[in-house]
Scaffold this active site. Structure first.
Site, PDB file in Angstrom:
ATOM      1  N   HIS A 101       2.040  -9.229 -39.076  1.00  0.00           N
ATOM      2  CA  HIS A 101       0.578  -9.119 -39.078  1.00  0.00           C
ATOM      3  C   HIS A 101      -0.047 -10.463 -39.398  1.00  0.00           C
ATOM      4  O   HIS A 101       0.403 -11.171 -40.281  1.00  0.00           O
ATOM      5  CB  HIS A 101       0.136  -8.081 -40.121  1.00  0.00           C
ATOM      6  CG  HIS A 101       0.223  -6.674 -39.618  1.00  0.00           C
ATOM      7  ND1 HIS A 101      -0.263  -6.278 -38.382  1.00  0.00           N
ATOM      8  CD2 HIS A 101       0.718  -5.539 -40.201  1.00  0.00           C
ATOM      9  CE1 HIS A 101      -0.070  -4.984 -38.219  1.00  0.00           C
ATOM     10  NE2 HIS A 101       0.548  -4.496 -39.322  1.00  0.00           N
ATOM     11  N   CYS A 106      -0.945 -12.188 -34.292  1.00  0.00           N
ATOM     12  CA  CYS A 106      -2.195 -12.123 -33.531  1.00  0.00           C
ATOM     13  C   CYS A 106      -3.035 -13.378 -33.787  1.00  0.00           C
ATOM     14  O   CYS A 106      -2.949 -14.006 -34.850  1.00  0.00           O
ATOM     15  CB  CYS A 106      -3.002 -10.874 -33.926  1.00  0.00           C
ATOM     16  SG  CYS A 106      -2.256  -9.348 -33.330  1.00  0.00           S
TER      17      CYS A 106
END
Lengths: 192, 496
Positions: A113, A170
């Site tokens: 993440h 991301c």
């Protein structure tokens, strides 16, 4: 007219209230996710020989800890779990199941993440070391390059002739909502 | 005087009665010579004698190719006795029988009687002596000069006549032809020559000259028992006064002594039925001492004879058992058994299709918690694994098997379900440990979601979503707050 204005006021109040609540819940969740993953210390992860023998012959369960990743420059150490679904990524850095294990002579893909484990991945530069320790041993990688691709890029997860470690997260790191891009770190194995 | 005496008829009871033979000549002062050539044998069951009185040792006897004399009596009592007996018998016969002048002719037959065969008597062809059915019939022949027999001449006894009762008195010398067969006792004043191959069934007695033998057979078995009336001498009680050595074996020959005064002269004797050689015994006024070869063991029978007359009952004694060397019996030391043997047999029962073998399990044998030598070890079927151990209590155990966990253990120590083994010295125990397969588990097996480790990284994998849904909620919440806040702000505005 007056009746309409009253309805607008009610809706506005409701939206403001729900928005505040939602924002608060999201912030709490994001905070807790960070806090949870940071609480997982490498010292608590046991990679003994019995697991080693078993992992060579038995398939690895999803979510099972397969190793530890350490990034000295970031002073970060996180567990590596099998799988990259949401359930897996909550536990640490996920190992992309369709890639080889870290240390193998191919492209091993690890994802995390952007708002937790890999939130500082953008700080890595060429030459930085990434250390992965699994039941097969300790593998030291050297960052070859970092780059940004679109989320649907299909040229990152590909076989490589040499032992390569690919970290993905991301991008942008502070994007509100689903990030449209991916931040990629490519590293070469330099020491087993 | 020289005597070859094969038969001594001691006393003859017959029609001819007693015959006095050569009584004139005393013994002694003569130098006889006995010479033999070739394989002469002198034998006789009644006592074979060869006697010379004071002369040189007879030659030609003994050794390979030479003569064999059954018993050589050189100027001893027995030889003298033989001559005396023969002379007495001859004289008695002459006294009772009318002396008939008869010149021998070839192939004639004579009946019992006394014959003067004249000077230069010569016997040729065959002479048959017909006893007229009387075994005691006596034939006496007197030769005033010499006696010769032709080569291959024979004397045949018929109709009961016996050689022991035939006497020839020769005033000079007698010569027996080559390969002739002669019967009777010759008593010659001078010499007797038996040429090659002559056979004599009787005796040869030469008084002043010599006896020359050459490959002769001289034999006399005496008168037939039925024909002899024996007047036995008083028989003394049987006794043997000493035997040295007592076992008849140790330290060479055995000396047997019979003490006491014997009423008659002993002319010969037998030991266990075998005639003792001359010189092997002596007779004194007080004892008879016999020296014989060792007879080893057992009973020894000694018979004394005066001629064919037993003088005493058989003297017997038993050689004492020879001293035996005591061989110590070495009792082998039986080693003390200080160990025992345990056979540990491993049995595996694969009831539900299992594939475990005894070797898949590891057994332990411990003494006071410590593994013995050779433990732990994989199980062995058949006769099992062998442990040789000191006496004591041992505990049989089995290590858990991760490969074959679905088996239940059972211990059998000599029929008892136990793990303790008590071993004594010298024991050979067999204990078994059985693993029986359990039924397979029927509990539902949860199949975890598993992912095989790929051999290679796929090409063109989709990058994982590394965003968080909470960011979307955060976006919505912030948006709602902004819109709501703006609306409420405009509501309070005076311009609305």
């Amino acid at each position: 007219m007056r009746k309409m204005r009253r309805s607008i006021l009610v809706l506005a109040t409701l939206a403001f209230t729900l928005g505040g609540v939602s924002t608060g819940v999201a912030l709490v969740q994001i905070y807790q996710m960070n806090d949870f993953q940071k609480s997982i210390k490498s010292e608590n992860i046991k990679l003994d020989a019995s697991n080693s023998t078993q992992s060579q012959f038995a398939p690895i369960k999803m979510g099972e800890v397969i190793g530890v990743i350490s990034i000295p420059k970031l002073a970060e150490t996180y567990p590596i779990v099998q799988g990259t679904d949401d359930q897996d990524l909550k536990l640490g850095v996920g190992h992309y199941v369709d890639s080889v294990m870290p240390g193998a002579k191919d492209n091993s893909v690890l994802s995390g993440h952007r708002d937790s484990v890999f939130s500082k991945l953008g700080h890595l530069k060429k030459g930085d070391s990434v250390i992965v320790r699994t039941s097969s041993g300790t593998f030291t990688y050297r960052v070859r390059r970092t780059f940004i691709v679109m989320a649907d890029d299909r040229t990152v997860i590909v076989p490589t002739p040499t032992a390569t470690l690919t970290l993905t997260t991301c991008y942008p790191f502070f994007f509100i909502g689903s990030a449209p891009k991916r931040f990629i770190v490519s590293a070469d194995l330099v020491q087993k | 005087m020289t005597i070859i005496y094969v038969v001594v008829p001691p006393t003859i009871a017959s029609a001819a009665s007693q015959v006095n033979l050569l009584t004139a000549a005393p013994f002694g002062g003569l130098v006889p010579t006995i010479t033999n050539t070739g394989p002469t044998t002198v034998t006789g069951s009644a006592g074979s004698l060869y006697g010379g009185f004071g002369g040189p040792t007879p030659t030609g006897f003994g050794g390979v190719g030479n003569g064999t004399a059954g018993a050589l009596h050189d100027n001893d009592l027995l030889a003298q006795g033989a001559l005396a007996s023969a002379a007495t018998a001859y004289a008695n016969a002459l006294a009772e029988l009318p002396l008939v002048n008869h010149v021998l002719v070839p192939s004639e037959t004579l009946t019992p009687g006394a014959y003067n065969i004249g000077t230069l008597a010569h016997l040729s062809g065959s002479l048959t002596l017909n006893g007229n059915g009387d075994p005691n019939s006596v034939f006496v022949f007197t030769a005033p000069d010499s006696l010769t027999t032709a080569s291959a001449s024979t004397i045949v006894l018929s109709n009961g006549a016996q050689a022991c009762n035939v006497f020839w008195q020769v005033s000079s010398s007698a010569t027996l032809g080559t390969n002739s067969t002669f019967v009777g006792h010759i008593v010659a004043l001078a010499s007797i020559t038996a040429t090659t191959g002559a056979t004599v069934n009787g005796s040869l007695i030469a008084r002043t000259g010599s006896i020359t033998l050459d490959s002769n057979t001289i034999v006399n078995n005496g008168c037939a028992a039925a024909a002899v009336v024996v007047t036995t001498s008083p028989v003394q009680s049987s006794r043997v006064d000493s035997v040295t050595p007592a076992d008849c074996v140790t330290s060479g020959p055995t000396t047997v002594t019979l003490n006491g005064s014997f009423p008659e002269k002993v002319l010969n004797l037998t030991i266990n039925g075998v005639i003792a050689p001359m010189g092997s015994w002596t007779q004194t006024p007080t004892a008879i001492v016999i020296t014989t070869t060792p007879v080893k063991t057992g009973a020894v029978l000694i018979q004394l004879y005066n001629g064919s007359v037993p003088l005493l009952a058989i003297q017997s004694f038993v050689c004492a058992p020879a001293a035996t060397t005591v061989v110590p019996i070495v009792v082998p030391t039986v080693p003390t058994v200080t160990t025992g043997t345990i056979h540990v047999i491993k049995i595996v029962n694969n009831t539900y299709g299992g594939t475990a073998t005894p070797g898949d399990f590891t057994l332990t044998l411990r003494h006071h918690g410590t593994d013995v030598v050779g433990s732990p070890a994989v199980g062995v079927g058949g006769t099992g694994r062998i442990y040789i151990l000191a006496p004591g209590t041992y505990v049989l155990g089995e290590q858990d098997s991760t490969t074959f966990p679905n088996y239940i253990q059972k211990f059998d120590i000599l029929g008892v379900a136990s793990q303790d083994v008590v071993l004594h010295a010298g024991e050979d125990l067999t204990i078994t440990q059985t693993n029986s397969e359990l039924p397979p588990l029927v509990a539902p097996v949860t199949t975890p979601t598993v992912t095989p480790t790929p051999p290679a990284t796929i090409t063109g994998g989709t990058l994982p979503k590394t965003g968080s849904p909470w960011f979307n909620l955060l976006l919505v919440g912030v948006g709602a707050m902004v819109v709501g806040g703006l609306v409420l702000g405009l509501k309070r505005s005076p311009r609305i």
